[in-house]
Design a protein around this motif. Structure first.
Motif, PDB file in Angstrom:
ATOM      1  N   PRO A 195       0.848  -1.207   0.000  1.00 56.67           N
ATOM      2  CA  PRO A 195       0.000   0.000   0.000  1.00 56.67           C
ATOM      3  C   PRO A 195       0.875   1.246   0.000  1.00 56.67           C
ATOM      4  N   PRO A 196       0.384   2.306  -0.598  1.00 54.53           N
ATOM      5  CA  PRO A 196       1.171   3.538  -0.621  1.00 54.53           C
ATOM      6  C   PRO A 196       1.340   4.079   0.800  1.00 54.53           C
ATOM      7  N   PRO A 197       2.419   4.758   1.066  1.00 54.09           N
ATOM      8  CA  PRO A 197       2.651   5.306   2.417  1.00 54.09           C
ATOM      9  C   PRO A 197       1.559   6.294   2.803  1.00 54.09           C
ATOM     10  N   ILE A 198       1.236   6.311   4.094  1.00 50.08           N
ATOM     11  CA  ILE A 198       0.221   7.221   4.614  1.00 50.08           C
ATOM     12  C   ILE A 198       0.693   8.658   4.451  1.00 50.08           C
ATOM     13  N   GLY A 199      -0.167   9.490   3.906  1.00 52.05           N
ATOM     14  CA  GLY A 199       0.166  10.896   3.707  1.00 52.05           C
ATOM     15  C   GLY A 199       0.694  11.220   2.332  1.00 52.05           C
TER      16      GLY A 199
ATOM     17  N   GLU B 241       0.718  11.268  -1.950  1.00 47.19           N
ATOM     18  CA  GLU B 241      -0.296  11.623  -2.941  1.00 47.19           C
ATOM     19  C   GLU B 241      -1.065  10.401  -3.413  1.00 47.19           C
ATOM     20  N   ALA B 242      -0.365   9.268  -3.555  1.00 47.64           N
ATOM     21  CA  ALA B 242      -1.038   8.040  -3.999  1.00 47.64           C
ATOM     22  C   ALA B 242      -2.082   7.588  -2.987  1.00 47.64           C
ATOM     23  N   ALA B 243      -1.751   7.729  -1.673  1.00 46.81           N
ATOM     24  CA  ALA B 243      -2.717   7.338  -0.645  1.00 46.81           C
ATOM     25  C   ALA B 243      -3.937   8.242  -0.669  1.00 46.81           C
ATOM     26  N   GLU B 244      -3.734   9.544  -0.867  1.00 49.46           N
ATOM     27  CA  GLU B 244      -4.860  10.467  -0.939  1.00 49.46           C
ATOM     28  C   GLU B 244      -5.743  10.163  -2.149  1.00 49.46           C
ATOM     29  N   GLU B 245      -5.135   9.838  -3.307  1.00 49.61           N
ATOM     30  CA  GLU B 245      -5.915   9.489  -4.484  1.00 49.61           C
ATOM     31  C   GLU B 245      -6.727   8.224  -4.249  1.00 49.61           C
ATOM     32  N   LEU B 246      -6.100   7.231  -3.566  1.00 48.09           N
ATOM     33  CA  LEU B 246      -6.816   5.991  -3.282  1.00 48.09           C
ATOM     34  C   LEU B 246      -8.013   6.237  -2.372  1.00 48.09           C
ATOM     35  N   MET B 247      -7.848   7.077  -1.326  1.00 50.90           N
ATOM     36  CA  MET B 247      -8.947   7.377  -0.426  1.00 50.90           C
ATOM     37  C   MET B 247     -10.054   8.144  -1.145  1.00 50.90           C
ATOM     38  N   SER B 248      -9.689   9.049  -2.064  1.00 54.34           N
ATOM     39  CA  SER B 248     -10.702   9.785  -2.825  1.00 54.34           C
ATOM     40  C   SER B 248     -11.528   8.842  -3.686  1.00 54.34           C
ATOM     41  N   GLU B 249     -10.847   7.865  -4.314  1.00 48.45           N
ATOM     42  CA  GLU B 249     -11.575   6.896  -5.128  1.00 48.45           C
ATOM     43  C   GLU B 249     -12.525   6.048  -4.276  1.00 48.45           C
ATOM     44  N   MET B 250     -12.075   5.669  -3.077  1.00 48.81           N
ATOM     45  CA  MET B 250     -12.918   4.865  -2.203  1.00 48.81           C
ATOM     46  C   MET B 250     -14.147   5.666  -1.733  1.00 48.81           C
ATOM     47  N   ARG B 251     -13.947   6.965  -1.414  1.00 44.80           N
ATOM     48  CA  ARG B 251     -15.078   7.790  -0.996  1.00 44.80           C
ATOM     49  C   ARG B 251     -16.083   7.955  -2.126  1.00 44.80           C
TER      50      ARG B 251
END
Length: 438
Positions: free
Chosen positions: A34-38, A40-50
């Protein structure tokens, strides 16, 4: 012990989506760190999940508390009669026993008397051929009766102490009254059943305060202004009291509409939730008709009373006003006997004819003229029999009100029963069954 260093681990890569495999078994395990917390990849993944979650919730059906019940074909409506098979002679025995036991126990038998009367009439009320029933044990009424008796005793005791203390106690009792109304409605409906299916009243107790707040505030204001007028003897307080009373009387239609809207909208017949479609204008018109009828009856009674009083004074001579007070009391009772059933009949027709939903509706066709004449006849017979005619008057009045109701249904009764949990299968029904077997 074997030591593994993190630098020795090779990163795992996801297999390309375009790569084709002969079978799912031949496909290698596709994993990725998984991409590191914080990042850009993690933020994009969370946006897609939302976004995916919001899309799923938007496409999901809206929650509903009602179970859909299949309706009859469009245009098909079944009229279900309501019948009361009560006997005045049988009820007379219950009434005499309740009266004697209540007097002998100084009122402690009231819960048992109430339950006996409710069960007698409900078990003889048939809707579509199936009877109603009442399952509440008498002991379940004791807390509410204890609360009412405590409030009455507290108010009377405070009044004996001082008018100010009595008024404070009266104001506190009115503040508790809406809670008692909500508890009474919930308890009565929760222990009433039709064809073995339990009815229910669902609503928060805070809603009843919204429905009864304004009339209670008016009563409290009138009581405090009365005390102020009696204490300070200033015309301003009596003028304010008259203004509050006039405003309260003008607001009675709105008070009634708010209360019945609160009550009827929270009635549930199993999977069907009822609604109330009466408008405030209809309640205002009912109040206007009642006011006109009251003026007409009062004028007639005052005229007849004046003639009777004049004849008595001519025959007996001046009697220091005792005949006058008697005629006034009889005149007030006559007005109440003619006006009260008028209001009851009008309210029943308005309240129940506007109650229902798309699957089931009520209709009330209670004759206002016939019901008023019936109550006038009952009042005369009660006076002649010194109250012994009461059981026959109660049964006749209840039969006329009950059989004026008709249920218009777009659902088959057997289908409705199939979607309605039997009372015996509910926790309350199982407890009642265990008490009966014990």
């Amino acid at each position: 012990m074997r030591t593994v260093r993190l630098v020795d681990l090779q990163p795992l890569h996801v297999a390309p989506a375009s790569q084709a495999w002969a079978s799912p078994v031949e496909a290698p395990l596709s994993l990725a760190w998984p991409p590191p917390i914080g990042s850009e990849a993690a933020e994009e993944l969370m946006s897609e999940m939302r976004a995916a979650y919001r899309g799923a919730m938007a496409s999901a059906p809206a929650p509903s508390n009602e179970t859909p019940v299949p309706r009859l074909p469009k245009g098909s409506v079944t009229r279900l009669p309501v019948v009361l098979n009560a006997s005045a002679r049988d009820y007379a025995g219950i009434w005499i026993a309740n009266l004697l036991l209540t007097v002998l126990t100084l009122g402690l038998y009231l819960p048992w008397a109430r339950v006996r009367v409710q069960r007698y009439f409900l078990r003889r009320t048939l809707v579509a051929g199936s009877a109603l029933d009442y399952h509440a044990p008498p002991t379940s009424h004791l807390p509410r009766y204890g609360l009412v008796m405590a409030l009455v005793a507290g108010v009377l005791g405070a009044c004996l102490g001082s008018p100010l203390a009595g008024l404070l106690a009266f104001s506190m009792a009115l503040a508790v009254a809406p809670l008692a109304v909500h508890t009474s409605l919930s308890h009565r409906m929760a222990h009433t059943s039709w064809s073995g299916r339990r009815l229910s009243f669902e609503g928060r107790f805070t809603a009843v305060y919204g429905a009864l707040l304004m009339p209670l505030v008016g009563l409290v204001a009138a009581a405090w202004l009365t005390l102020a007028g009696a204490t300070f003897h200033h015309p301003m307080w009596w003028m304010a009291l008259g203004f509050v009373i006039a405003l309260w009387l003008l607001g009675v239609p709105l008070f009634l509409w708010t209360y019945f809207h609160y009550r009827q909208e929270r009635l549930h017949l199993g999977p069907l939730r009822l609604g109330w479609k009466a408008s405030p204008v209809a309640m205002v018109m009912l109040w206007a008709r009642t006011a006109a009828w009251s003026v007409l009856v009062s004028s007639l009674v005052v005229g007849l009373g004046s003639m009777v009083l004049g004849a008595l004074l001519w025959w007996q001579g001046p009697a220091h006003g005792r005949w006058a007070w008697g005629v006034v009391a009889v005149s007030m009772m006559a007005v109440a006997v003619a006006v009260t059933p008028y209001v009851q009949a009008r309210l029943q027709n308005l309240v129940w004819s506007k109650t229902g939903n798309r699957s089931l509706r009520f209709r009330s066709r209670l004759s206002v003229q016939g019901y008023v004449l019936l109550q006038v006849r009952h009042a005369a017979l009660l006076l002649l029999t010194l109250g012994l005619y009461w059981p026959w008057a109660v049964v006749a009045s209840r039969r006329m009100r009950t059989e004026a109701l008709t249920v218009w249904a777009r659902v088959d009764t057997e289908v409705l029963k199939a979607h309605w949990t039997p009372f015996a299968d509910t926790p309350a029904g199982l407890a009642a069954k265990r008490r009966a077997s014990a």
